[in-house]
Design an enzyme around this catalytic site. Structure first.
Site, PDB file in Angstrom:
ATOM      1  N   SER A  61      21.716  31.360  41.733  1.00  0.00           N
ATOM      2  CA  SER A  61      21.305  30.832  43.043  1.00  0.00           C
ATOM      3  C   SER A  61      22.415  30.161  43.844  1.00  0.00           C
ATOM      4  O   SER A  61      22.176  29.749  44.983  1.00  0.00           O
ATOM      5  CB  SER A  61      20.144  29.845  42.865  1.00  0.00           C
ATOM      6  OG  SER A  61      18.956  30.547  42.563  1.00  0.00           O
ATOM      7  N   LYS A  64      22.984  31.350  47.358  1.00  0.00           N
ATOM      8  CA  LYS A  64      22.272  30.865  48.535  1.00  0.00           C
ATOM      9  C   LYS A  64      23.157  30.041  49.467  1.00  0.00           C
ATOM     10  O   LYS A  64      22.771  29.770  50.610  1.00  0.00           O
ATOM     11  CB  LYS A  64      21.045  30.062  48.097  1.00  0.00           C
ATOM     12  CG  LYS A  64      19.979  30.974  47.483  1.00  0.00           C
ATOM     13  CD  LYS A  64      18.948  30.227  46.671  1.00  0.00           C
ATOM     14  CE  LYS A  64      17.993  31.228  46.001  1.00  0.00           C
ATOM     15  NZ  LYS A  64      17.189  30.632  44.940  1.00  0.00           N
ATOM     16  N   SER A 116      15.570  25.849  46.008  1.00  0.00           N
ATOM     17  CA  SER A 116      16.170  27.104  45.559  1.00  0.00           C
ATOM     18  C   SER A 116      15.164  28.249  45.616  1.00  0.00           C
ATOM     19  O   SER A 116      15.061  29.066  44.695  1.00  0.00           O
ATOM     20  CB  SER A 116      16.737  26.971  44.140  1.00  0.00           C
ATOM     21  OG  SER A 116      17.663  28.008  43.875  1.00  0.00           O
TER      22      SER A 116
END
Length: 432
Positions: A61, A64, A116
């Site tokens: 993640s 991101k 997230s």
């Protein structure tokens, strides 16, 4: 004992070696458990520590970060996003968006970076590019522009994909840019956020940041650091983004601000809470062993040049940007030399801010950086030079040639007329 000796030798080598453009510390000098890591100074971009920093890794993640910065560059925070029928079925961590549900870009950005949320990433990607494929192309293009060398994104959220890879170095470069965006900085340091009821959801969504460096205290949030059990929370940390998948293990891009300096660390493929221990080790190492030195300020006068054809005879050349360098904290800095290189034939007209050369800074024979030199003010060209230039201009020359032809014809005509008049006068005189 061997580890202690190796650390001492590494630091001694660092402090006594010649300074170059960066002051990188090798992976042998710190006890970093993660497979890949890097530490950079956010202001200078210099690498202070690296371990397999260019090895392709799964980012999970931390992906991101790129999705967020592209959103901030390409969308308005108040834009409305209506969720389509596919996005709610996104795998992994999510805020469970519903088909037809309406959010603002701002709300989904918070869900992306705090909770997230993978579904938020998909919704934002579709809002910006229309579909995931085009957004991924945008991600990869922007990554290269920001200095990434070994990155290939395949989705906007970091879900497992064997083609979705990056490196600690590349993530550091992406994060370095992202931290220049005020809204990004604001969101990544936010611990809690709530999304009020929507047109499809009657309950408030409460979000909590996945980065325990921002809030982790108490018995369940401890790490063993330098022989002591301490809270994961570290007051100087103010972002950025965690990541986890089975393949990637624990990943963390973090930033901290102390003594007017900002550092950025990246830790990839750590086990459990070691990701926080490694991150704190890196940040403390950077603050304890390095310092920043301002070599030159923005707008500083470096030299003066003559403008022979200008309305003013002299022009100051000033620095376009500042130059800051990172050095080992105990290293004695000798005299820093500078070399000025100017453009050939500097002449008016000159526009304020125009780049007219550069100044190069040198330490112990090594180039440590350079800054463009720009015009302090605008200088117009003298009228006489403008006139000469017009005459020399091909278009002006053709016009003048045309005028000259007309003038010559006029002279010839006037001469003929004058001759005829004289002849008539003579004839009149003869008659009388």
């Amino acid at each position: 004992m061997k580890q202690i000796i190796s650390v001492i030798l590494a630091i001694c080598f660092l402090l006594n070696s010649p300074l170059t453009a960066n002051a990188t510390t090798s992976s042998n000098s710190l006890n970093i458990s993660a497979e890949s890591a890097i530490l950079i100074d956010a202001d200078t971009g210099e690498i202070l520590y690296e371990k397999n920093s260019n090895k392709p890794m799964y980012p999970a993640s931390t992906t991101k970060i790129m999705t967020a910065l592209l959103t901030l560059e390409n969308a308005n925070l108040n834009d409305k996003i209506i969720i389509d029928k596919e996005t709610p079925f996104t795998d992994g961590s999510r805020i469970y968006v519903l088909e037809g549900e309406q959010f603002t870009v701002d709300q989904l950005l918070h869900a992306l970076l705090i909770e997230s949320a993978n579904d938020a990433a998909v919704a934002l990607a579709k809002h910006i590019s229309g579909n995931i494929e085009d957004f991924v192309k945008l991600m990869n293009k922007r990554a290269k522009e920001l200095g990434a060398k070994n990155t290939h994104f395949a989705n906007p959220n970091g879900l497992p994909n064997h083609e979705h890879v990056t490196t600690a170095y590349d993530l550091a470069m992406i994060a370095k840019y992202a931290m220049t965006i005020p809204k990004f900085r604001e969101i990544v340091k936010t611990v809690r956020y709530k999304i009020p009821p929507t047109n499809k959801q009657s309950e408030t969504r409460y979000l909590k940041n996945t980065n325990r460096l921002l809030w982790g205290t108490g018995s369940r949030n401890k790490i063993l650091y330098k022989g002591k059990w301490i809270d994961i929370k570290y007051d100087i940390v103010d972002g950025i983004k965690t990541g986890y998948t089975t393949e990637a293990q624990q990943c963390l891009v973090a930033t901290a601000f102390k003594n007017n300096r900002r550092l950025i660390s990246v830790v990839l493929k750590a086990i459990g809470t070691n990701v926080y221990t490694d991150t704190r080790t890196l940040l403390d190492f950077g603050f304890d062993n390095f310092k920043n030195m301002n070599i030159v300020k923005t707008g500083e006068i470096i030299t003066n040049v003559k403008i022979p054809n200008g309305t003013e005879k002299n022009l100051n050349l000033i620095t376009q940007t500042k130059l800051t360098k990172t050095f080992p904290i105990n290293k004695k800095i000798d005299k820093i030399d500078k070399k000025i290189e100017l453009n050939q034939k500097i002449k008016a007209p000159i526009t304020k801010g125009e780049v007219l050369g550069k100044v190069i800074y040198i330490l112990n024979g090594n180039k440590i950086g350079q800054v463009n030199l720009i015009a302090e003010k605008s200088i117009d060209e003298k009228a006489i030079y403008k006139f000469i230039k017009k005459i020399k201009d091909p278009k002006s020359y053709s016009f003048l040639k045309y005028i000259l032809y007309i003038f010559i014809i006029y002279i010839i005509w006037r001469t003929i007329v004058t001759i005829k008049r004289l002849k008539r006068r003579r004839l009149r005189r003869k008659r009388y």
